[in-house]
Every structure is written in structure tokens, then in C-alpha cells.
Design a protein around this motif. Sequence first.
Motif, PDB file in Angstrom:
ATOM      1  N   GLY A  47       0.640  -1.196   0.100  1.00  0.00           N
ATOM      2  CA  GLY A  47      -0.045  -0.125   0.041  1.00  0.00           C
ATOM      3  C   GLY A  47       0.669   1.166  -0.048  1.00  0.00           C
ATOM      4  O   GLY A  47       0.501   2.423  -0.001  1.00  0.00           O
ATOM      5  N   HIS A  48       2.268   1.072  -0.019  1.00  0.00           N
ATOM      6  CA  HIS A  48       3.003   2.454   0.255  1.00  0.00           C
ATOM      7  C   HIS A  48       3.747   2.371  -1.317  1.00  0.00           C
ATOM      8  O   HIS A  48       4.215   1.468  -1.775  1.00  0.00           O
ATOM      9  N   ALA A  49       4.294   3.776  -1.724  1.00  0.00           N
ATOM     10  CA  ALA A  49       4.952   3.700  -2.802  1.00  0.00           C
ATOM     11  C   ALA A  49       6.426   3.105  -2.721  1.00  0.00           C
ATOM     12  O   ALA A  49       6.817   3.316  -1.536  1.00  0.00           O
ATOM     13  N   MET A  50       6.759   2.362  -3.411  1.00  0.00           N
ATOM     14  CA  MET A  50       7.816   1.499  -3.477  1.00  0.00           C
ATOM     15  C   MET A  50       9.229   2.414  -3.512  1.00  0.00           C
ATOM     16  O   MET A  50       9.364   3.310  -4.385  1.00  0.00           O
ATOM     17  N   ARG A  51       9.950   2.390  -2.480  1.00  0.00           N
ATOM     18  CA  ARG A  51      11.184   3.243  -2.559  1.00  0.00           C
ATOM     19  C   ARG A  51      12.332   2.091  -2.439  1.00  0.00           C
ATOM     20  O   ARG A  51      12.458   1.127  -1.762  1.00  0.00           O
ATOM     21  N   LYS A  52      13.509   2.165  -3.362  1.00  0.00           N
ATOM     22  CA  LYS A  52      14.607   1.323  -3.611  1.00  0.00           C
ATOM     23  C   LYS A  52      15.222   1.118  -2.259  1.00  0.00           C
ATOM     24  O   LYS A  52      15.823   0.074  -1.785  1.00  0.00           O
ATOM     25  N   ARG A  53      15.414   2.024  -1.279  1.00  0.00           N
ATOM     26  CA  ARG A  53      16.089   1.629   0.068  1.00  0.00           C
ATOM     27  C   ARG A  53      15.223   1.250   0.858  1.00  0.00           C
ATOM     28  O   ARG A  53      15.800   0.208   1.534  1.00  0.00           O
ATOM     29  N   HIS A  54      13.914   1.435   0.955  1.00  0.00           N
ATOM     30  CA  HIS A  54      13.158   0.941   2.022  1.00  0.00           C
ATOM     31  C   HIS A  54      12.917  -0.569   1.715  1.00  0.00           C
ATOM     32  O   HIS A  54      12.650  -1.350   2.576  1.00  0.00           O
ATOM     33  N   HIS A  55      12.607  -0.634   0.436  1.00  0.00           N
ATOM     34  CA  HIS A  55      12.269  -2.147   0.069  1.00  0.00           C
ATOM     35  C   HIS A  55      13.355  -2.709  -1.020  1.00  0.00           C
ATOM     36  O   HIS A  55      12.900  -3.011  -2.210  1.00  0.00           O
ATOM     37  N   ALA A  56      14.460  -2.868  -0.446  1.00  0.00           N
ATOM     38  CA  ALA A  56      15.696  -3.317  -0.891  1.00  0.00           C
ATOM     39  C   ALA A  56      15.507  -4.444  -1.693  1.00  0.00           C
ATOM     40  O   ALA A  56      15.646  -4.473  -2.991  1.00  0.00           O
ATOM     41  N   TYR A  57      15.014  -5.382  -1.080  1.00  0.00           N
ATOM     42  CA  TYR A  57      14.951  -6.993  -1.792  1.00  0.00           C
ATOM     43  C   TYR A  57      13.720  -6.762  -2.851  1.00  0.00           C
ATOM     44  O   TYR A  57      13.997  -7.502  -3.876  1.00  0.00           O
ATOM     45  N   ILE A  58      12.776  -6.339  -2.680  1.00  0.00           N
ATOM     46  CA  ILE A  58      11.386  -6.340  -3.560  1.00  0.00           C
ATOM     47  C   ILE A  58      11.829  -5.519  -4.815  1.00  0.00           C
ATOM     48  O   ILE A  58      11.661  -5.892  -5.954  1.00  0.00           O
ATOM     49  N   SER A  59      12.474  -4.267  -4.543  1.00  0.00           N
ATOM     50  CA  SER A  59      12.823  -3.497  -5.721  1.00  0.00           C
ATOM     51  C   SER A  59      13.972  -4.167  -6.712  1.00  0.00           C
ATOM     52  O   SER A  59      13.865  -4.008  -7.713  1.00  0.00           O
ATOM     53  N   ALA A  60      14.926  -4.892  -5.893  1.00  0.00           N
ATOM     54  CA  ALA A  60      15.908  -5.406  -6.650  1.00  0.00           C
ATOM     55  C   ALA A  60      15.354  -6.475  -7.465  1.00  0.00           C
ATOM     56  O   ALA A  60      15.769  -7.030  -8.528  1.00  0.00           O
ATOM     57  N   LEU A  62      12.112  -6.746  -8.437  1.00  0.00           N
ATOM     58  CA  LEU A  62      11.467  -6.394  -9.832  1.00  0.00           C
ATOM     59  C   LEU A  62      12.682  -5.984 -10.849  1.00  0.00           C
ATOM     60  O   LEU A  62      12.355  -6.261 -12.310  1.00  0.00           O
ATOM     61  N   ASP A  63      13.817  -5.471 -10.453  1.00  0.00           N
ATOM     62  CA  ASP A  63      14.947  -5.135 -11.527  1.00  0.00           C
ATOM     63  C   ASP A  63      15.163  -6.481 -12.279  1.00  0.00           C
ATOM     64  O   ASP A  63      15.646  -6.629 -13.325  1.00  0.00           O
ATOM     65  N   GLU A  64      15.313  -7.458 -11.496  1.00  0.00           N
ATOM     66  CA  GLU A  64      15.792  -8.875 -11.755  1.00  0.00           C
ATOM     67  C   GLU A  64      14.690  -9.526 -12.756  1.00  0.00           C
ATOM     68  O   GLU A  64      15.092 -10.096 -13.746  1.00  0.00           O
ATOM     69  N   ALA A  65      13.531  -9.338 -12.288  1.00  0.00           N
ATOM     70  CA  ALA A  65      12.558 -10.365 -12.903  1.00  0.00           C
ATOM     71  C   ALA A  65      11.442 -10.007 -13.619  1.00  0.00           C
ATOM     72  O   ALA A  65      10.517 -10.410 -14.102  1.00  0.00           O
ATOM     73  N   GLU A 117      21.092 -13.720  -7.455  1.00  0.00           N
ATOM     74  CA  GLU A 117      21.574 -12.262  -7.975  1.00  0.00           C
ATOM     75  C   GLU A 117      20.978 -11.213  -6.841  1.00  0.00           C
ATOM     76  O   GLU A 117      21.532 -10.139  -6.684  1.00  0.00           O
ATOM     77  N   VAL A 118      19.604 -11.318  -6.661  1.00  0.00           N
ATOM     78  CA  VAL A 118      19.316 -10.178  -5.786  1.00  0.00           C
ATOM     79  C   VAL A 118      20.012 -10.050  -4.547  1.00  0.00           C
ATOM     80  O   VAL A 118      20.410  -8.837  -4.035  1.00  0.00           O
ATOM     81  N   GLU A 119      19.935 -11.108  -3.868  1.00  0.00           N
ATOM     82  CA  GLU A 119      20.604 -11.136  -2.400  1.00  0.00           C
ATOM     83  C   GLU A 119      22.001 -10.712  -2.563  1.00  0.00           C
ATOM     84  O   GLU A 119      22.647  -9.871  -1.708  1.00  0.00           O
ATOM     85  N   ASN A 120      22.802 -11.261  -3.631  1.00  0.00           N
ATOM     86  CA  ASN A 120      24.098 -10.791  -3.865  1.00  0.00           C
ATOM     87  C   ASN A 120      24.335  -9.079  -3.976  1.00  0.00           C
ATOM     88  O   ASN A 120      25.111  -8.449  -3.269  1.00  0.00           O
ATOM     89  N   LYS A 121      23.330  -8.487  -4.694  1.00  0.00           N
ATOM     90  CA  LYS A 121      23.319  -7.305  -4.992  1.00  0.00           C
ATOM     91  C   LYS A 121      23.131  -6.420  -3.845  1.00  0.00           C
ATOM     92  O   LYS A 121      23.743  -5.431  -3.500  1.00  0.00           O
ATOM     93  N   VAL A 122      22.112  -6.834  -3.042  1.00  0.00           N
ATOM     94  CA  VAL A 122      21.781  -6.279  -1.772  1.00  0.00           C
ATOM     95  C   VAL A 122      22.571  -6.136  -0.927  1.00  0.00           C
ATOM     96  O   VAL A 122      23.060  -5.295  -0.021  1.00  0.00           O
ATOM     97  N   GLN A 123      23.022  -7.503  -0.367  1.00  0.00           N
ATOM     98  CA  GLN A 123      23.952  -7.781   0.533  1.00  0.00           C
ATOM     99  C   GLN A 123      25.326  -7.459   0.569  1.00  0.00           C
ATOM    100  O   GLN A 123      26.211  -7.166   1.308  1.00  0.00           O
ATOM    101  N   ALA A 183      22.051  -6.819  10.493  1.00  0.00           N
ATOM    102  CA  ALA A 183      22.170  -7.071   9.133  1.00  0.00           C
ATOM    103  C   ALA A 183      23.340  -8.076   8.581  1.00  0.00           C
ATOM    104  O   ALA A 183      24.326  -7.950   9.212  1.00  0.00           O
ATOM    105  N   THR A 184      22.882  -8.976   7.578  1.00  0.00           N
ATOM    106  CA  THR A 184      23.779  -9.975   6.967  1.00  0.00           C
ATOM    107  C   THR A 184      25.120  -9.567   6.267  1.00  0.00           C
ATOM    108  O   THR A 184      26.143  -9.573   6.803  1.00  0.00           O
ATOM    109  N   GLY A 185      24.850  -8.325   5.689  1.00  0.00           N
ATOM    110  CA  GLY A 185      26.027  -7.836   4.731  1.00  0.00           C
ATOM    111  C   GLY A 185      27.097  -7.470   5.514  1.00  0.00           C
ATOM    112  O   GLY A 185      28.263  -7.916   5.308  1.00  0.00           O
TER     113      GLY A 185
END
Length: 310
Positions: A47-60, A62-65, A117-123, A183-185
Motif C-alpha cells: 500500500g505504500h509507494a515503492m522506495r529502493k532503499r526501503h524495499h531493497a529486496y523487492i525493488s531489486a 523487480l529489476d531482476e525479474a 543475484e538479488v541477495e548478492n546485489k543487496v547484501q 544485518a547480514t551484509g
Amino acid sequence: MFTCSAPGKMILFGEHAVVFGRPALALAIDLRISCKVSSSDQYTVNGHAMRKRHHAYISASLDEAWDGPPIDVDTMSKIPAASGLGSSAAVTVSCIASMTSSKGRLNPEKIARMAFEVENKVQGIASPTDTSTSTHGHGVLVSPHKLDDFLWKIEKGTLVWNIHHCDVPRLRFVVGYTGIHAATGPLVAMVKKLVDAENDAKKVIDRIEEIVLAGVEAVKKSDKRRIGDLMNENHTLLNQLGVGHPALDKLVEACRKHSYGAKLTGAGGGGSMIALTDEPDRVSKEIEMAGGEAIPISVGCDGVRIERRA
Ligand code: PMV
């Protein structure tokens, strides 16, 4: 489009060492995240506008898939965030599955590859353990070598991880969550720096590898005493790598008496520990009395699956 769900995981043996291409054994757990993707006039998450920083895994993800028009992504999670139980992998896998499922069919290898690929990019750095376990479910043995029950291979630079199915016997675990978000990273980066610099840390990684291999045999035989002893040693070694936390030690100590063994699971630095026991109620009480949140879990559950047409 479909609503898909994916499980969290617990790493029984081998976290951190697996980032260096060593083996690890992970089990899917019965805490899941589901993700519903539907068409929209803008990109939103819950229900909230997607923000890259806030929704890192979901937004990455989207970029991937995803290369279609804007979508709403709605998630529902039973996995505490940043707890070492694979919530980021499960959200990534369930989102990618919802975005890529066509005609009601899933392609697990493709989903696992994209999710890695997404986890690798975000982490920053990651192994495919969490994402492949969340995708396949059951038990997953990650190994530099191709063995029986091979599922798929994931490569990054010079590292190769062969992903294998592993049968999970009836084992009862209780998770003790410290409530401390870690945080894992940064933890993975810290261990990498240590191992690159110090020979003693390399030896710890070598010993963790031996524990994983012995652990796989013990799991095959359902030898709870041996599994427990190996868990205890793996916990000590993770502390030597600097990823322990006093709150984790407190929970591990608290449930040792009525457990075969206990260790931190996942990245550490807080997050969760796991105990193997025949007395889950008693161990749950001990964890709660030591200040943790006890979560009894079942292991070896289904991987990613379609729940319904969105
Ligand atoms: O704490 P989690 O669920 O992010 O697990 C991390 C496991 C590590 O081995 C530390 C990192 C990895 O990518 O394998």
C-alpha cells in the motif's frame, strides 16, 4: 499472475564458511512469506509507494525479474525480519516466483538463480544457501563438488556452489530469537576481512567444513547426539569468527541441559539460535526465561509454491 509463498530456513551447519565456497547444510522451516503481485497504475509495496532503499529486496527483485507495467506487491510474513531465519531470501523468492510464474508453473532453478543475484546485489556478498533452500525447501546441501541428488549449480567469480536435495529426518528444533536485528551484509564483510588477513581464521573455516561433512552423515543416520555435538562445536567456531553475541550465548547456554546441541544460526551478531531437542516445551521455557523469544519449528517443509491466482 499468482500469489506465491516461500519458506524461511535455518542453517544447521556451515554459515559464513559457505560464502567462501565451502559446504553448508540448511533446512527449510515452516515459517513462510507470501507475496501477491497485481497490476496497478504505480509501483507499491503493501500500500505504500515503492522506495529502493526501503524495499531493497523487492525493488531489486523487480529489476531482476519484471519488465511489465507497474504492479502492487503485497507481502505477508511469519518470519521475524533480520533474525537469521532467511526472511530476505523468502521475500525475494516468493516475489520472483509471483512475477515469473506463467500458466501456473514455476521454474525453481530460474527462481533460485535470480533470487541469488538479488541477495548478492543487496547484501554485497552472499552465498546461494538461503535463496536455494527457500526455493527448493526440504533440506539443501551446498557443496563445491557435484554429488548425488544434484539440483542446480550457481557460480559467482571463481566460486561454484552445487545445490543438492537432502532428505530431512524427523528432528525437533526450537529457535531462540534474541530480538536483536543484525544485518547480514556487514557481518559477512567483517568475516571476509578477517579470513583474508588471518591464518587462524582460515583454519576455523577449514574446521567448519569438516563439521558440515560430518553433520551430513549424522543427519543421514538421524544420529541426534552426533548432530548436537557438531552444533556445539560449530557455535564455538562462529564465536571465534566474531559473529557471536552475548545474548546468543545466553540462550545457547540456557537450553544446553535439555538439548542435544545448540548454536547460532544464520549471520549471527544477534538474530537467532537453534537447539535440537526431544523436549521442545521445556527448551522453549528455558529460552523465554533467558530473555529470548522461543519459536518451535518444523523442518524439511515445501519450497516455493503457488498459493492462488492473484
Ligand atoms: O542470517 P541470514 O539468514 O542472512 O543467513 C546468512 C548466512 C551467511 O552464510 C552468513 C551468508 C550467506 O549468504 O550465506
